[in-house]
Scaffold this motif. Structure first.
Motif, PDB file in Angstrom:
ATOM      1  N   ALA A 170      -7.965 -14.242  23.730  1.00 19.42           N
ATOM      2  CA  ALA A 170      -7.044 -13.106  23.810  1.00 19.42           C
ATOM      3  C   ALA A 170      -6.836 -12.639  25.252  1.00 19.42           C
ATOM      4  CB  ALA A 170      -7.556 -11.950  22.960  1.00 19.42           C
ATOM      5  N   PHE A 171      -7.909 -12.344  25.946  1.00 22.22           N
ATOM      6  CA  PHE A 171      -7.834 -11.825  27.310  1.00 22.22           C
ATOM      7  C   PHE A 171      -8.791 -12.617  28.199  1.00 22.22           C
ATOM      8  CE2 PHE A 171      -6.908  -8.344  24.377  1.00 22.22           C
ATOM      9  CZ  PHE A 171      -5.605  -8.068  24.764  1.00 22.22           C
ATOM     10  N   PRO A 172      -8.282 -13.187  29.278  1.00 29.05           N
ATOM     11  CA  PRO A 172      -9.115 -14.070  30.102  1.00 29.05           C
ATOM     12  C   PRO A 172     -10.245 -13.344  30.812  1.00 29.05           C
ATOM     13  CG  PRO A 172      -7.004 -13.672  31.165  1.00 29.05           C
ATOM     14  CD  PRO A 172      -6.931 -13.040  29.803  1.00 29.05           C
ATOM     15  N   THR A 173     -11.278 -14.119  31.069  1.00 31.65           N
ATOM     16  CA  THR A 173     -12.389 -13.601  31.858  1.00 31.65           C
ATOM     17  C   THR A 173     -11.945 -13.400  33.307  1.00 31.65           C
ATOM     18  OG1 THR A 173     -14.684 -13.934  32.517  1.00 31.65           O
ATOM     19  CG2 THR A 173     -13.333 -15.903  32.377  1.00 31.65           C
ATOM     20  N   LEU A 174     -12.436 -12.367  33.922  1.00 27.93           N
ATOM     21  CA  LEU A 174     -12.178 -12.113  35.336  1.00 27.93           C
ATOM     22  C   LEU A 174     -13.405 -12.448  36.180  1.00 27.93           C
ATOM     23  CD1 LEU A 174     -10.314  -8.683  34.977  1.00 27.93           C
ATOM     24  CD2 LEU A 174      -9.342 -10.991  35.050  1.00 27.93           C
ATOM     25  N   ALA A 175     -14.558 -12.539  35.528  1.00 28.28           N
ATOM     26  CA  ALA A 175     -15.798 -12.863  36.217  1.00 28.28           C
ATOM     27  C   ALA A 175     -15.779 -14.323  36.657  1.00 28.28           C
ATOM     28  CB  ALA A 175     -16.993 -12.604  35.305  1.00 28.28           C
ATOM     29  N   LYS A 176     -16.081 -14.548  37.919  1.00 29.90           N
ATOM     30  CA  LYS A 176     -16.123 -15.894  38.504  1.00 29.90           C
ATOM     31  C   LYS A 176     -14.823 -16.665  38.280  1.00 29.90           C
ATOM     32  CE  LYS A 176     -21.100 -15.975  38.198  1.00 29.90           C
ATOM     33  NZ  LYS A 176     -22.271 -16.534  37.582  1.00 29.90           N
ATOM     34  N   SER A 177     -13.718 -15.952  38.311  1.00 28.83           N
ATOM     35  CA  SER A 177     -12.407 -16.536  38.056  1.00 28.83           C
ATOM     36  C   SER A 177     -11.758 -17.044  39.340  1.00 28.83           C
ATOM     37  CB  SER A 177     -11.505 -15.477  37.418  1.00 28.83           C
ATOM     38  OG  SER A 177     -10.158 -15.857  37.471  1.00 28.83           O
ATOM     39  N   LYS A 178     -11.335 -18.313  39.327  1.00 27.02           N
ATOM     40  CA  LYS A 178     -10.623 -18.867  40.486  1.00 27.02           C
ATOM     41  C   LYS A 178      -9.297 -18.134  40.687  1.00 27.02           C
ATOM     42  CE  LYS A 178     -12.627 -23.457  40.235  1.00 27.02           C
ATOM     43  NZ  LYS A 178     -12.386 -24.890  40.038  1.00 27.02           N
ATOM     44  N   PHE A 179      -8.630 -17.778  39.594  1.00 27.22           N
ATOM     45  CA  PHE A 179      -7.361 -17.051  39.673  1.00 27.22           C
ATOM     46  C   PHE A 179      -7.556 -15.718  40.395  1.00 27.22           C
ATOM     47  CE2 PHE A 179      -4.534 -13.801  37.940  1.00 27.22           C
ATOM     48  CZ  PHE A 179      -3.297 -14.349  38.224  1.00 27.22           C
ATOM     49  N   VAL A 180      -8.571 -14.982  40.017  1.00 30.92           N
ATOM     50  CA  VAL A 180      -8.847 -13.668  40.611  1.00 30.92           C
ATOM     51  C   VAL A 180      -9.215 -13.799  42.086  1.00 30.92           C
ATOM     52  CG1 VAL A 180     -10.515 -11.761  40.583  1.00 30.92           C
ATOM     53  CG2 VAL A 180      -9.506 -12.555  38.454  1.00 30.92           C
TER      54      VAL A 180
END
Length: 127
Positions: free
Chosen positions: A46-56
């Motif tokens: 549903a909602f992506p992880t932001l932790a250790k995210s390459k996108f972020v």
């Protein structure tokens, strides 16, 4: 006389202090944590992880654009958050939960807010 002058200078310095910086962690808890969870783990499917995210952690233009314009189930925050708010929340996210992204500035947000969002071509929409 010296005490009066010192007190006047001290008071003038207090009045000249900039407004308190926006608290990115507080904004995250208020606007983002319901979907992306307080620990940035997201909700699978549903909602992506932001932790250790390459996108972020990558190019800040991408997460700035996402916060401004939304996508999928994520709403647009362009009318709800100021440039300073978006910079603060993204700076927090880019440094929390094992992320090591550089801070985002209000100037970066302002530039992207001013750009007209491109509408996808019909062929792309079909995919």
């Amino acid at each position: 006389m010296r005490r009066t002058l010192a007190l006047a200078l001290a008071l003038a310095g207090l009045c000249a202090q900039p407004a308190a910086a926006v608290d990115g962690q507080r904004l995250y808890q208020e606007a983002c944590a319901a979907c992306h969870r307080p620990n940035g783990a997201g909700i699978p499917g549903a909602f992506p992880t932001l932790a250790k995210s390459k996108f972020v952690q990558g190019d800040p233009k991408e997460p700035i654009g996402r916060v401004l314009h939304g996508r999928g189930g994520m709403p647009s925050f362009q009318n709800d958050l100021t440039d300073a708010d978006i910079a603060a929340v993204l700076t927090y996210v880019r440094a929390a939960w094992g992320n090591a992204g550089k801070p985002v500035t209000p100037a970066q947000v302002k530039v992207l807010r001013g750009l007209k969002r491109e509408t996808p071509k019909a062929g792309i929409l079909a995919h």
